[in-house]
Scaffold this motif. Structure first.
Motif, PDB file in Angstrom:
ATOM      1  N   ARG A 144      -2.182 -12.820  -5.334  1.00 36.83           N
ATOM      2  CA  ARG A 144      -1.643 -11.540  -4.896  1.00 36.83           C
ATOM      3  C   ARG A 144      -1.575 -11.496  -3.377  1.00 36.83           C
ATOM      4  O   ARG A 144      -2.304 -12.203  -2.694  1.00 36.83           O
ATOM      5  CB  ARG A 144      -2.516 -10.378  -5.382  1.00 36.83           C
ATOM      6  N   THR A 145      -0.713 -10.628  -2.874  1.00 32.43           N
ATOM      7  CA  THR A 145      -0.593 -10.394  -1.438  1.00 32.43           C
ATOM      8  C   THR A 145      -1.085  -8.989  -1.137  1.00 32.43           C
ATOM      9  O   THR A 145      -0.753  -8.048  -1.856  1.00 32.43           O
ATOM     10  CB  THR A 145       0.881 -10.523  -1.003  1.00 32.43           C
ATOM     11  N   CYS A 146      -1.857  -8.852  -0.076  1.00 28.87           N
ATOM     12  CA  CYS A 146      -2.287  -7.524   0.357  1.00 28.87           C
ATOM     13  C   CYS A 146      -1.079  -6.856   1.015  1.00 28.87           C
ATOM     14  O   CYS A 146      -0.565  -7.334   2.024  1.00 28.87           O
ATOM     15  CB  CYS A 146      -3.445  -7.625   1.338  1.00 28.87           C
ATOM     16  N   THR A 147      -0.614  -5.754   0.425  1.00 25.09           N
ATOM     17  CA  THR A 147       0.593  -5.090   0.913  1.00 25.09           C
ATOM     18  C   THR A 147       0.306  -3.776   1.636  1.00 25.09           C
ATOM     19  O   THR A 147       1.205  -3.226   2.275  1.00 25.09           O
ATOM     20  CB  THR A 147       1.572  -4.832  -0.244  1.00 25.09           C
ATOM     21  N   ALA A 148      -0.919  -3.282   1.535  1.00 25.48           N
ATOM     22  CA  ALA A 148      -1.297  -2.050   2.240  1.00 25.48           C
ATOM     23  C   ALA A 148      -2.811  -2.000   2.350  1.00 25.48           C
ATOM     24  O   ALA A 148      -3.519  -2.494   1.465  1.00 25.48           O
ATOM     25  CB  ALA A 148      -0.787  -0.824   1.497  1.00 25.48           C
ATOM     26  N   LYS A 149      -3.280  -1.397   3.446  1.00 29.43           N
ATOM     27  CA  LYS A 149      -4.724  -1.250   3.624  1.00 29.43           C
ATOM     28  C   LYS A 149      -5.006  -0.043   4.493  1.00 29.43           C
ATOM     29  O   LYS A 149      -4.339   0.181   5.496  1.00 29.43           O
ATOM     30  CB  LYS A 149      -5.313  -2.497   4.269  1.00 29.43           C
ATOM     31  N   ALA A 150      -5.997   0.747   4.075  1.00 33.25           N
ATOM     32  CA  ALA A 150      -6.471   1.884   4.851  1.00 33.25           C
ATOM     33  C   ALA A 150      -7.985   1.936   4.676  1.00 33.25           C
ATOM     34  O   ALA A 150      -8.472   2.202   3.574  1.00 33.25           O
ATOM     35  CB  ALA A 150      -5.830   3.179   4.382  1.00 33.25           C
TER      36      ALA A 150
END
Length: 73
Positions: A59-65
């Protein structure tokens, strides 16, 4: 809620853990409570699955908060 294990791109080294309300095979897997969150970077590739090491999927990390991230197949 499921416990999630996040490994490096090759799946050879654990990077972080977290929890998710999504099914492990969801297209977009939202993981909360990532520890340690500083090792997760948007755009990087990971192997993500259940905390027992099963169901690992690239998987690819597509968003992070903060300590919440979305990993997309």
């Amino acid at each position: 809620m499921i416990d999630v294990l996040i490994k490096n791109e090759l799946g050879t080294k654990p990077v972080a853990t977290g929890r998710s309300n999504d099914a492990i095979n969801a297209i977009d897997l939202r993981v909360t409570g990532i520890d340690p969150a500083e090792f997760i970077k948007v755009g990087d590739h990971y192997m993500v699955g259940l905390d027992n090491g099963s169901n690992m999927t690239g998987r690819t990390c597509t968003a992070k908060a903060g300590s919440t991230a979305t990993f997309t197949k």
